[in-house]
Motif scaffolding. Structure first.
Motif, mmCIF file in Angstrom:
data_model
loop_
_atom_site.group_PDB
_atom_site.id
_atom_site.type_symbol
_atom_site.label_atom_id
_atom_site.label_comp_id
_atom_site.label_asym_id
_atom_site.label_seq_id
_atom_site.Cartn_x
_atom_site.Cartn_y
_atom_site.Cartn_z
ATOM 1 N N GLN A 165 0.854 -1.189 0.000
ATOM 2 C CA GLN A 165 0.000 0.000 0.000
ATOM 3 C C GLN A 165 0.891 1.240 0.000
ATOM 4 O OE1 GLN A 165 -3.312 -0.350 -0.212
ATOM 5 N NE2 GLN A 165 -3.030 -2.562 -0.189
ATOM 6 N N VAL A 166 1.122 1.791 -1.184
ATOM 7 C CA VAL A 166 2.099 2.877 -1.307
ATOM 8 C C VAL A 166 1.455 4.247 -1.238
ATOM 9 C CG1 VAL A 166 3.898 3.904 -2.750
ATOM 10 C CG2 VAL A 166 3.631 1.416 -2.671
ATOM 11 N N PHE A 167 0.470 4.500 -2.064
ATOM 12 C CA PHE A 167 -0.046 5.858 -2.227
ATOM 13 C C PHE A 167 -1.090 6.204 -1.158
ATOM 14 C CE2 PHE A 167 1.168 4.729 -6.663
ATOM 15 C CZ PHE A 167 2.228 5.619 -6.770
ATOM 16 N N ASP A 168 -0.602 6.468 0.059
ATOM 17 C CA ASP A 168 -1.496 6.974 1.091
ATOM 18 C C ASP A 168 -0.874 8.214 1.707
ATOM 19 O OD1 ASP A 168 0.508 6.061 2.710
ATOM 20 O OD2 ASP A 168 -0.703 4.615 3.810
ATOM 21 N N GLU A 169 -1.613 8.850 2.620
ATOM 22 C CA GLU A 169 -1.157 10.124 3.184
ATOM 23 C C GLU A 169 0.122 9.970 4.005
ATOM 24 O OE1 GLU A 169 -4.573 9.649 6.643
ATOM 25 O OE2 GLU A 169 -4.501 11.439 5.432
ATOM 26 N N ASN A 170 0.297 8.807 4.665
ATOM 27 C CA ASN A 170 1.518 8.589 5.456
ATOM 28 C C ASN A 170 2.748 8.592 4.550
ATOM 29 O OD1 ASN A 170 0.134 8.142 8.022
ATOM 30 N ND2 ASN A 170 -0.593 6.248 7.086
ATOM 31 N N PHE A 171 2.649 7.916 3.416
ATOM 32 C CA PHE A 171 3.752 7.860 2.445
ATOM 33 C C PHE A 171 4.063 9.265 1.902
ATOM 34 C CE2 PHE A 171 4.779 7.754 -2.115
ATOM 35 C CZ PHE A 171 6.021 7.121 -2.079
ATOM 36 N N LEU A 172 3.008 9.995 1.532
ATOM 37 C CA LEU A 172 3.200 11.321 0.943
ATOM 38 C C LEU A 172 3.871 12.275 1.923
ATOM 39 C CD1 LEU A 172 -0.261 11.665 -0.839
ATOM 40 C CD2 LEU A 172 1.922 11.099 -1.889
ATOM 41 N N MET A 173 3.399 12.284 3.183
ATOM 42 C CA MET A 173 3.989 13.189 4.178
ATOM 43 C C MET A 173 5.414 12.778 4.535
ATOM 44 S SD MET A 173 1.963 15.633 4.601
ATOM 45 C CE MET A 173 3.049 16.392 5.795
ATOM 46 N N SER A 174 5.666 11.472 4.590
ATOM 47 C CA SER A 174 7.019 10.992 4.905
ATOM 48 C C SER A 174 8.010 11.410 3.821
ATOM 49 C CB SER A 174 7.022 9.470 5.070
ATOM 50 O OG SER A 174 6.181 9.085 6.123
ATOM 51 N N ILE A 175 7.653 11.161 2.563
ATOM 52 C CA ILE A 175 8.533 11.514 1.447
ATOM 53 C C ILE A 175 8.764 13.025 1.408
ATOM 54 C CG2 ILE A 175 8.688 11.612 -1.082
ATOM 55 C CD1 ILE A 175 9.312 8.888 0.034
#
Length: 784
Positions: free
Chosen positions: A225-235
């Protein structure tokens, strides 16, 4: 005959991510045997329909939830009268011990099944009877304490109630972390110290502020599960660290966490506001046992039991008052502000509130079949039928986020390679701004919340809407088609005139009609029986036959009696005398000889004319009345009310044919409402785009058949429902345009290097909060 569908409902305790709710729904739908799945983010429920071919669906669905959202607890809602209790056993860390517990609990008398889930630490106990469940659970606790003395045992219901306090504790911990993080960031940014120490302080501050976000992102990536808000904010924030923007990386993560905290509080407050509108579920019933009363769960009360309802208490179940009188508040079910009186012999419904007297009530329906239970089920599950706008946004969000991520990658890589003087650091920063903006939370949270608020607001007005799709469909209504009796008129008939042919007396005409109509529950039959005002000797009745759309044929003391409309007289070749009075006519014939006629009048409802006028003001093209009554009566009522078209003397199948003719004239997006009593008009209700049952309070047929149920007899609630729908759509589209507009502007500003991460976080979190607050306006129905 289709296969029987199995329906299961679950509570997803801790579900706070609307995007994740959509992913859970998509993945569960793909399971073998699942025909439908709906995850309602607003009230944290998941409803699964299956064909029964896959016995592992429940566990497979729970595995999907655990994979996507490990912190969410899946709780299966108990079905009606199910003798089952779930215990949570904290401290069972040994699989062998779990097996022993399961085995020994199964050996307890009355236990039909015991299943221990080692992963969730839940022990489900099922017994033969509901009455033995509590005693069996206590015995199970003793067995568990003997086998594993250190295990903490909690009933699942209590665990659920503790979730709110647990959430408050987690909020307090987050606030503490953010305060410390802010302090460390301020020290590092405002004091002059060596670079390693400064960087170390920023790193510590970042871990305190967003370490959990990064951990969730890594965990989700491992699950695919890549494209979620946690991934976006982390990157985005780690990227800021990579290009040396330490203060901004920490500050943006802090701002994001604060926004998520406010969002969580706003959504929970919204949920409570909506739930409060339908806070009609009774907590207990005072069951009379001998000379004593015992406080019990309403689900444990049986039909025929006697319950006592004291002043100030909610009526727990449907029943009949056998002693006492009181005023009852019906507003929770009907929206009516004026209390009504109930006394001996009156029916009373669960969800009413007893105002002053003590009532003794005999229960007529089990809790699962009671009005309050059905209404709660309708309102809570209304959003399982999603509106087209909701489905569009769900699909849009699925493609929107990956598209923005790929665009961000292109922004970071392409310009530095093809443009002179372009640096990677500058364009990577712009790409990070893109990433922060891309989360579609404002849409996927606020839109279902808006529809759910609209449904809640409608229920507050006594209008039950069975789905978001029906609420949205009300925006496009072009034709409103009415039944007459009980819909536009009160359905309370009185005999106003009796005519004879000279060979029979008026008393004889009424008597023969009463004998013919004694088995009918139609309001016309009841009015004749009231006028006769004597007991009918049913032993003298034989060969009873009801002729649909015509009337009754029966033998009374050997004589053939016919009672019905003019069509019945024509069918039997009986010469009858026309009546010029306006009203409903019942013609009576005895042994093929016309005996006389009875004129019955019905009164138009007080707000019927106002309702017709209000419908024209909300852009309804045409109002139509379909009735089985005489043409003269139908046209008189239609003219009095201002109805555009009247079709009279229709049989049930002819009403369907007329509706289909009207349906053929509407535009491609137009909708047709049919408003009926939900009992006699079932085929037409089912055929219309929107079936609306009038006076549905306590009517099982109305609640089952109609798409919308008006809980009072007021036609004026129809334009109110349309106004609520129009306001809800307006609010939903305000959120869509506002969210996409702000995100679009900030995306452009970010691409040109004008917007920083601060604006980007506002475009994500700030817009979401504003959209949620706007969605809550759908609850307010006072100023329509």
């Amino acid at each position: 005959m289709g296969e029987r569908k199995i329906k299961r409902e679950y509570t997803l305790d801790g579900l706070d991510c609307a995007s994740c709710a959509s992913k859970i729904e998509d993945n569960v739908r793909k399971l073998t045997g699942v025909s439908a799945c709906n995850v309602n983010f607003v009230n944290k429920t998941m409803i699964i329909e299956s064909d029964g071919t896959n016995g592992q669906i429940a566990e497979e669905a729970k595995d999907i939830v655990r994979k996507l959202e490990p912190d969410v607890v899946v709780i299966e809602k108990e079905r009606k009268k199910q003798s089952k209790q779930v215990l949570i056993l904290n401290g069972v860390d040994c699989a062998d011990c779990a097996a022993k517990i399961e085995h020994h609990v199964r050996e307890i008398p009355n236990v039909t099944n015991a299943n221990f889930n080692f992963v969730t630490k839940k022990l489900a106990i099922e017994t033969e009877q509901v009455s033995t469940l509590q005693r069996t659970v206590e015995e199970a606790k003793k067995v568990i304490n003997k086998l594993e003395p250190h295990v903490e045992i909690r009933v699942e219901e209590k665990q659920r109630k503790q979730s709110e306090s647990t959430k408050q504790k987690s909020h307090a911990v987050l606030i503490t972390r953010l305060v410390i993080s802010a302090a460390l960031t301020a020290i590092a940014a405002l004091t002059d110290m060596s670079t390693p120490i400064e960087v170390s302080l920023f790193v510590i501050a970042y871990v305190l502020a967003g370490g959990d976000i990064v951990w969730k992102a890594l965990r989700n990536i491992a699950r695919g599960q890549v494209f979620d808000e946690n991934f976006l904010m982390s990157i985005a924030t780690l990227g800021a660290f990579a290009i040396g923007e330490y203060p901004e990386g920490v500050a943006v993560m802090m701002f994001y966490q604060v926004g998520e905290l406010f969002q969580s509080l706003a959504v929970n407050r919204s949920r409570k506001s909506i739930s409060a509108l339908m806070d009609i579920r009774p907590d207990y019933a005072n069951l009379q046992v001998g000379n004593e009363t015992k406080k019990v769960d309403p689900e444990d009360v049986q039909v025929g039991d006697i319950i006592i309802i004291k002043p100030g208490e909610k009526v727990p179940l449907d029943g009949k008052v056998i002693s006492g009188s009181s005023m009852v508040d019906t507003s929770a079910l009907t929206g009516e502000s004026v209390p009504r009186e109930v006394k001996h012999g009156d029916d009373i419904l669960g969800g009413f509130i007893n105002k002053n007297g003590v009532l003794t009530v005999e229960v007529t329906k089990e809790f699962g079949e009671s009005t309050v239970s059905k209404i709660l089920d309708l309102v809570q599950n209304a959003s399982s039928r999603k509106a087209p706008t909701e489905n569009f946004i769900t699909k849009f969000a699925r493609y929107y986020t990956p598209a923005v991520v790929l665009t961000a990658l292109a922004i970071a890589v392409i310009p530095p390679l093809v443009m002179v003087d372009a640096t990677f650091g500058e364009w990577v920063y712009r790409a990070l701004v893109f990433l922060v903006i891309s989360c579609p939370c404002a849409l996927v949270v606020s839109i279902p919340l808006g529809f759910f608020g609209g449904i809640g607001g409608a229920s507050k007005s006594g209008i039950l809407v069975k789905g978001s799709n029906y609420l949205e469909a009300l925006n496009d209504v072009e034709y409103v088609v009415f039944d007459k009796t009980g819909t536009l008129t009160k359905g309370v008939f009185d005999v106003t005139e009796v005519n004879t042919n000279g060979s029979f007396t008026k008393e004889e005409v009424i008597e023969y009609a009463a004998f013919a109509e004694v088995y009918s529950n139609h309001p016309i039959a009841e009015s004749i029986l009231r006028a006769y005002n004597k007991d009918v000797n049913k032993d003298s009745i034989a060969d009873y036959e009801e002729i649909a759309g015509h009337g009754i044929k029966v033998r009374v003391d050997g004589k053939e009696v016919l009672a019905g409309n003019a069509k019945l007289m024509n069918k039997e070749n009986i010469l009858y005398q026309e009546v010029n009075t306006v009203g409903t006519f019942v013609f009576v014939a005895v042994d093929k000889q016309f005996a006389g006629s009875i004129v019955i009048s019905d009164e138009v409802k007080e707000d019927a004319k106002q309702a017709i006028q209000a419908l024209k003001e909300v852009s309804v093209k045409k109002t139509v009345m379909l009735t089985g009554d005489a043409k003269k009566v139908g046209e008189a009522v239609g003219q009095k009310l201002g109805v555009d078209e009247v079709y009279a003397e229709l049989l049930p199948h002819q009403k369907v044919e007329e509706l289909e003719r009207i349906d053929a004239t509407k535009s491609s997006k137009g909708k047709v409402i049919f408003v009926g009593d939900g009992i006699n008009d079932t085929p037409v209700l089912a055929r219309a785009d929107i079936g609306m049952a009038m006076g549905g309070l306590g009517s099982d047929a109305a609640i089952e058949t109609a798409d919308i149920v008006i809980m009072t007899d007021e036609p004026s609630k129809i334009p109110t429902a349309i106004k609520i729908a129009k306001r809800t759509r307006k609010i939903v589209w305000q959120n869509i345009i506002f969210s996409l507009g702000v995100k679009g502007i900030v995306l452009l500003l970010g691409a040109f290097g004008i917007a920083t991460m601060w604006e980007a976080v506002f475009a994500d979190v700030g817009v979401t909060l504003l959209a949620i607050m706007n969605a809550m306006r759908a609850l307010k129905v006072d100023n329509l």
